[in-house]
Design an enzyme around this catalytic site. Sequence first.
Site, PDB file in Angstrom:
ATOM      1  N   GLU A 261       6.043  -5.233  -0.582  1.00  0.00           N
ATOM      2  CA  GLU A 261       6.396  -6.427   0.171  1.00  0.00           C
ATOM      3  C   GLU A 261       7.896  -6.485   0.472  1.00  0.00           C
ATOM      4  O   GLU A 261       8.725  -6.326  -0.419  1.00  0.00           O
ATOM      5  CB  GLU A 261       5.948  -7.683  -0.602  1.00  0.00           C
ATOM      6  CG  GLU A 261       6.255  -9.003   0.085  1.00  0.00           C
ATOM      7  CD  GLU A 261       5.632  -9.133   1.473  1.00  0.00           C
ATOM      8  OE1 GLU A 261       4.462  -8.770   1.647  1.00  0.00           O
ATOM      9  OE2 GLU A 261       6.347  -9.581   2.391  1.00  0.00           O
ATOM     10  N   THR A 305       3.279  -9.365   7.562  1.00  0.00           N
ATOM     11  CA  THR A 305       2.386  -8.542   6.756  1.00  0.00           C
ATOM     12  C   THR A 305       1.121  -8.176   7.518  1.00  0.00           C
ATOM     13  O   THR A 305       0.658  -7.036   7.483  1.00  0.00           O
ATOM     14  CB  THR A 305       1.983  -9.289   5.460  1.00  0.00           C
ATOM     15  OG1 THR A 305       3.136  -9.448   4.651  1.00  0.00           O
ATOM     16  CG2 THR A 305       0.935  -8.524   4.687  1.00  0.00           C
ATOM     17  N   HIS A 423       9.043 -11.364  -2.091  1.00  0.00           N
ATOM     18  CA  HIS A 423       8.841 -12.100  -0.838  1.00  0.00           C
ATOM     19  C   HIS A 423       9.806 -13.273  -0.811  1.00  0.00           C
ATOM     20  O   HIS A 423      10.062 -13.879  -1.842  1.00  0.00           O
ATOM     21  CB  HIS A 423       7.396 -12.587  -0.771  1.00  0.00           C
ATOM     22  CG  HIS A 423       6.985 -13.145   0.568  1.00  0.00           C
ATOM     23  ND1 HIS A 423       7.506 -14.314   1.071  1.00  0.00           N
ATOM     24  CD2 HIS A 423       6.123 -12.680   1.506  1.00  0.00           C
ATOM     25  CE1 HIS A 423       6.975 -14.544   2.256  1.00  0.00           C
ATOM     26  NE2 HIS A 423       6.133 -13.565   2.548  1.00  0.00           N
ATOM     27  N   ASP A 482       6.642  -3.253   4.208  1.00  0.00           N
ATOM     28  CA  ASP A 482       5.928  -3.810   5.365  1.00  0.00           C
ATOM     29  C   ASP A 482       6.854  -4.331   6.463  1.00  0.00           C
ATOM     30  O   ASP A 482       6.544  -4.240   7.638  1.00  0.00           O
ATOM     31  CB  ASP A 482       4.895  -4.864   4.953  1.00  0.00           C
ATOM     32  CG  ASP A 482       5.480  -6.093   4.283  1.00  0.00           C
ATOM     33  OD1 ASP A 482       6.633  -6.028   3.805  1.00  0.00           O
ATOM     34  OD2 ASP A 482       4.779  -7.129   4.230  1.00  0.00           O
ATOM     35  N   HIS A 483       7.999  -4.896   6.078  1.00  0.00           N
ATOM     36  CA  HIS A 483       8.933  -5.434   7.077  1.00  0.00           C
ATOM     37  C   HIS A 483      10.229  -5.817   6.386  1.00  0.00           C
ATOM     38  O   HIS A 483      10.327  -5.739   5.162  1.00  0.00           O
ATOM     39  CB  HIS A 483       8.346  -6.645   7.807  1.00  0.00           C
ATOM     40  CG  HIS A 483       7.745  -7.671   6.878  1.00  0.00           C
ATOM     41  ND1 HIS A 483       8.510  -8.521   6.119  1.00  0.00           N
ATOM     42  CD2 HIS A 483       6.463  -7.935   6.563  1.00  0.00           C
ATOM     43  CE1 HIS A 483       7.715  -9.293   5.395  1.00  0.00           C
ATOM     44  NE2 HIS A 483       6.463  -8.953   5.628  1.00  0.00           N
TER      45      HIS A 483
HETATM   46  C1  GP9 Z   1       0.548 -13.241   1.819  1.00  0.00           C
HETATM   47  C2  GP9 Z   1       1.504 -12.124   1.888  1.00  0.00           C
HETATM   48  C3  GP9 Z   1       2.758 -12.496   2.649  1.00  0.00           C
HETATM   49  O1  GP9 Z   1      -0.746 -12.919   1.477  1.00  0.00           O
HETATM   50  O2  GP9 Z   1       0.915 -10.955   2.282  1.00  0.00           O
HETATM   51  O3  GP9 Z   1       2.712 -12.367   4.010  1.00  0.00           O
HETATM   52  P1  GP9 Z   1       4.063 -12.354   4.907  1.00  0.00           P
HETATM   53  O4  GP9 Z   1       4.680 -13.706   4.799  1.00  0.00           O
HETATM   54  O5  GP9 Z   1       4.955 -11.309   4.342  1.00  0.00           O
HETATM   55  O6  GP9 Z   1       3.625 -12.030   6.273  1.00  0.00           O
HETATM   56 MN    MN Z   2       5.005  -9.207   4.079  1.00  0.00          MN
END
Ligand code: GP9
Ligand code: MN
Length: 689
Positions: A261, A305, A423, A482-483
């Site tokens: 993440e 995500t 996150h 992911d980003h």
């Molecule tokens: C929530 C998690 C976060 O299930 O995958 O998503 P994001 O905010 O990073 O798009």
């Molecule tokens: Mn994410």
Amino acid sequence: MGQALKKVRSGINTRLGFFILAVLLFSIKSYFAYKTKFSLGVSGGMQELLLAFNPVPFAVLLLGLALYMRGRKSYWFMLLIDTIMASWLFANILYYREFSDFITFNLIKGSSAVTNNLTQSIAGIIRPTDFLVFADVIVLIILLAFKWIKMDTKAFKLRYAALVSSLAVLLFGANLSLAETDRSGLLTRTFDNNYIVKYLGLEAYTVYDGVKTTQNNATKANADSSDLASVQKFLAKNRVTPNVEYSGVAKGKNVFIIHLESLQQFMIDYKWDGQEVMPNIDKLYHSSDTLSFDNFYNQVGQGKTADAEMMLENSLYGLPEGSAMVMDGTTNTFQAAPAILGQNGYTTAAFHGDVPSFWNRDNTYKSWGYDYFFSKSYFPNGDKASYNLGYGMKDKIFLKDSAQYIQQLPQPFYAKLITVTNHYPYVIDSQNESIKPFNTGDSTVDPYVQTARYLDQSVGELMNWLQKTGLDKNSMVVLYGDHYGISNNHKPAIAKLLGKKKVTNYDLANFQKVPFMIHMPGLKGGINHTYGGEIDVLPTLLNLLGVKNSDTIQFGSDLLATNRKQVVAFRDGDFASPTYTKYGNNYYDSTGTELKKLTTTQQKSIDDMQNYVTNTLSASDKVINGDLLRFYQPSGFQKVVKGAYNYKKSAALKELKQANKKKSTSLMAKNDGKSTMSDYETDAPELKK
Ligand code: GP9
Ligand code: MN
């Protein structure tokens, strides 16, 4: 006192008074239901306030329709609307209990082959207190029937009725703008149905879902197979032959997709506080058995995500707005990694330590062909407050609990593990802190290093278990960020982290790089400098796994191919490449020098790249918006039957047990049916006895 009561009574005996009473009772009832029947994840004063307030605007609007009617009819009509709304709430409560999500029109229509898998009879799900959602209607009926409230049959001026309707619109406007301040992009980014209900209420959610579904279906109805032909033409022109040297080197291996993440590439080898921030991930990065990429970009849009998942497993881009998983995940036809591998003998499973409804995973994963989706309720004490932070379970606990199920999956398997602790807003509790925060002075940015460290330790623990159990020997482990975690709104802090005075748009483009690594004992590794991104993962993996991939609709290309295009499309139409980069309104050459005036040759190359980027994004959007894959089947691929999947815990556990009975190939079965969990070491303080 008596006087006041009298006044209230005479007030209620007017039509307006009765209406206000109905609105009030409806709102209290809804609030009670929100609090006790759903888990909406309400936190903070503003969210509490909105939860209590959000039933009001729609109650005023809908019950207020009765004010346009005359005489006693007006009362009965109001009660009818009230009953319909109560029934809708009731239905949602039952559905939610089974699926932790709200009812959608697509599900009602059922035409999309999304069967509900109601595993228990309705009678088995209902609880007596569910009927309390009808309490307000019953009270009103009794009050009228016993004439405790008299019906006011005087004409109610149309003007006033219209005023009430306008008031409803106004109240809704206020509700929406308060909601947007607390959670920007609520309706455009479409995170989770839970969010819409939490902020705007069940009725607004229903309308929203209805509008969205209608629009969406209209676009799909207009699309036909000729649209696909133009996409195929584009793809045929750009198709790249994969690297044969790597074809099939991972044939038959288990695949782990470890979703890191918000992890950015600049954190690789980063030193802070006199320490290496991520020793475990760095070690993997530099291992001779790892193919690492240092020009690998995230390409997500608003779906974050969800966009990353869409690209990784379908090689289709996310949409310019919102999340494709939410908008189209339930109904579209896909030819995704889990389905492809599932049809090649793999067991497929996704793991996530949060509620299954987020990003509509619970429905999308069925369309993608995931056999299992292990979410929060599968994990022991998954809900325990001390086990959770921000978006779900803490990574160390989540990964350990996932291993419990991984060891039961028949091999070869494809397992995706979605971490969440790193996150925004990067909260870490002090017992899990092991490095001090950055010192940029930007409070959003500074704790990022602490959660990234935690993520690294979590991955380290999982990798140790893989080694100890020997699972690593027949697995290919894919790790990816992911980003971005630090958005471009934090330029001064980014400059500090990169050791620069100021950041340019070129630096920011580079800042979009995320880690991407493929680790497998015996793999010919090294750091690869090709320019690529999330869209390229699926073709790369399928080549390594030796799975035929010559006639699929995919927009990426094998990262190991020698004749790659190397133009990385960002979702907003910007791009990066070994020669030119476009970011914001600026163009840069390969040294990061801004090109203020373009020569004719530069202009030509840049135009070519821009054309490619615009065309590839729009062709991909066509596939998703038009649901074009329903018109096409790669040879040998079987259409996914969404209704065949059931992620209800009881059903999944039963299936897993079944799968382990007949000569299973799971890790546990190979260990004479004994669990390997004693090999899983974690220092998670929460798990210490
Ligand atoms: C929530 C998690 C976060 O299930 O995958 O998503 P994001 O905010 O990073 O798009
Ligand atoms: Mn994410």
